[in-house]
Design a protein around this motif. Sequence first.
Motif, PDB file in Angstrom:
ATOM      1  N   LEU A  45       0.828  -1.204   0.000  1.00 50.66           N
ATOM      2  CA  LEU A  45       0.000   0.000   0.000  1.00 50.66           C
ATOM      3  C   LEU A  45       0.865   1.256   0.000  1.00 50.66           C
ATOM      4  O   LEU A  45       0.574   2.236  -0.699  1.00 50.66           O
ATOM      5  N   GLY A  46       1.953   1.226   0.773  1.00 56.25           N
ATOM      6  CA  GLY A  46       2.877   2.355   0.805  1.00 56.25           C
ATOM      7  C   GLY A  46       3.530   2.585  -0.543  1.00 56.25           C
ATOM      8  O   GLY A  46       3.705   3.738  -0.977  1.00 56.25           O
ATOM      9  N   SER A  47       3.883   1.502  -1.224  1.00 55.24           N
ATOM     10  CA  SER A  47       4.478   1.621  -2.564  1.00 55.24           C
ATOM     11  C   SER A  47       3.488   2.239  -3.548  1.00 55.24           C
ATOM     12  O   SER A  47       3.861   3.030  -4.413  1.00 55.24           O
ATOM     13  N   LEU A  48       2.212   1.886  -3.384  1.00 52.96           N
ATOM     14  CA  LEU A  48       1.176   2.420  -4.263  1.00 52.96           C
ATOM     15  C   LEU A  48       0.964   3.909  -4.024  1.00 52.96           C
ATOM     16  O   LEU A  48       0.888   4.703  -4.973  1.00 52.96           O
ATOM     17  N   ARG A 101      -1.966  -8.102  -9.955  1.00 52.06           N
ATOM     18  CA  ARG A 101      -3.259  -8.753  -9.759  1.00 52.06           C
ATOM     19  C   ARG A 101      -3.249  -9.564  -8.466  1.00 52.06           C
ATOM     20  O   ARG A 101      -4.239  -9.605  -7.728  1.00 52.06           O
ATOM     21  N   SER A 102      -2.097 -10.202  -8.184  1.00 50.12           N
ATOM     22  CA  SER A 102      -1.985 -10.989  -6.949  1.00 50.12           C
ATOM     23  C   SER A 102      -2.116 -10.100  -5.717  1.00 50.12           C
ATOM     24  O   SER A 102      -2.629 -10.531  -4.676  1.00 50.12           O
ATOM     25  N   ASP A 103      -1.647  -8.835  -5.830  1.00 54.14           N
ATOM     26  CA  ASP A 103      -1.799  -7.891  -4.720  1.00 54.14           C
ATOM     27  C   ASP A 103      -3.272  -7.669  -4.404  1.00 54.14           C
ATOM     28  O   ASP A 103      -3.683  -7.682  -3.234  1.00 54.14           O
ATOM     29  N   MET A 104      -4.066  -7.442  -5.441  1.00 51.10           N
ATOM     30  CA  MET A 104      -5.492  -7.160  -5.256  1.00 51.10           C
ATOM     31  C   MET A 104      -6.220  -8.378  -4.660  1.00 51.10           C
ATOM     32  O   MET A 104      -7.076  -8.233  -3.782  1.00 51.10           O
ATOM     33  N   ILE A 105      -5.844  -9.562  -5.148  1.00 47.76           N
ATOM     34  CA  ILE A 105      -6.450 -10.781  -4.607  1.00 47.76           C
ATOM     35  C   ILE A 105      -6.086 -10.941  -3.134  1.00 47.76           C
ATOM     36  O   ILE A 105      -6.937 -11.257  -2.285  1.00 47.76           O
TER      37      ILE A 105
END
Length: 303
Positions: A122-125, A134-138
């Motif tokens: 989240l910090g990177s985003l 996509r794996s992050d969102m999952i």
Amino acid sequence: MEKELVSKHVGKGIFWAILASTLWGVSGTVLQVISQGQNIPADWFLSVRTFGAGVVLLIISFIRYGMKTFDVFKSWRLIGWLVAYAIFGLMANLFTFYMSIQTGNAASATILQYLSPLFIVLGSLVFQHETPLRSDMIAFAIALLGVFLAITKGNIHTLAIPMDSLIWGILSGVTAALYIVLPKPVTKEHSPVIVLGWALMIGSLLFNIKRPIWVDVPPIHVSTVLSISTVILIGTILAFLSLLHSLDFAPSAVVSILDAVQPVVTFILSLVFLGLKFSFMELLGSVLVIVAIIILQRYRSEP
């Protein structure tokens, strides 16, 4: 033959990584005994813990590296990162995790702190505008569902843990992310043992300014000494050294996934020794959080 040798080395790494996570799980359970059963004030305990662990690690560093132990102070840039790590990573995480356990329980606090990889993504985003995979969102979706089930037992109108414990637990996840990110510029140039040793001593100095070890000492019993010694030796020094040793044999990606052992150990020990009562929904939620972090670490570690 070569494949067998590599497999054997990775096996050693997995063993030491599991041992490290197990030791941290034991430490989390003992922390609940200290914070609730023995009613030890957080500021006094943290002064003792950081001082004891810091002294031992610096002695180990000096024996292993000699005068190189002090090389970290030759660069103002590294000193700045070291102090930031000590205050915003180490001290903040130790304090928030302890408070989360004191106001709730070790199992819930460990699960919430285990969200730290999600906070890193989240910090990177937010700060680096890095597009999530996509794996992050999952992983985010599974983790959010897991946390919801773990803290509400599946009922949005109830909380399985006190609100203040939930807040401290989330903060411990955020500070755990800082604990991972902040020391990287220093550990690139110096041994992690040295970095952690000095960070603990900086933390000890600041904690002792607020609450010196020798002022208003709480009642000390044999059980108190054993509990604090367990956290310092097993949960801080041996766990960290086991983790470092595991990296000599196995890739960091494999080691990081084995972090999942820690909340499992804490959960089992809390059930057996602390009489913790978990509903099926809380158990399912905890499992989902662990699965989410494994997914995140698995796919983030791929080239």
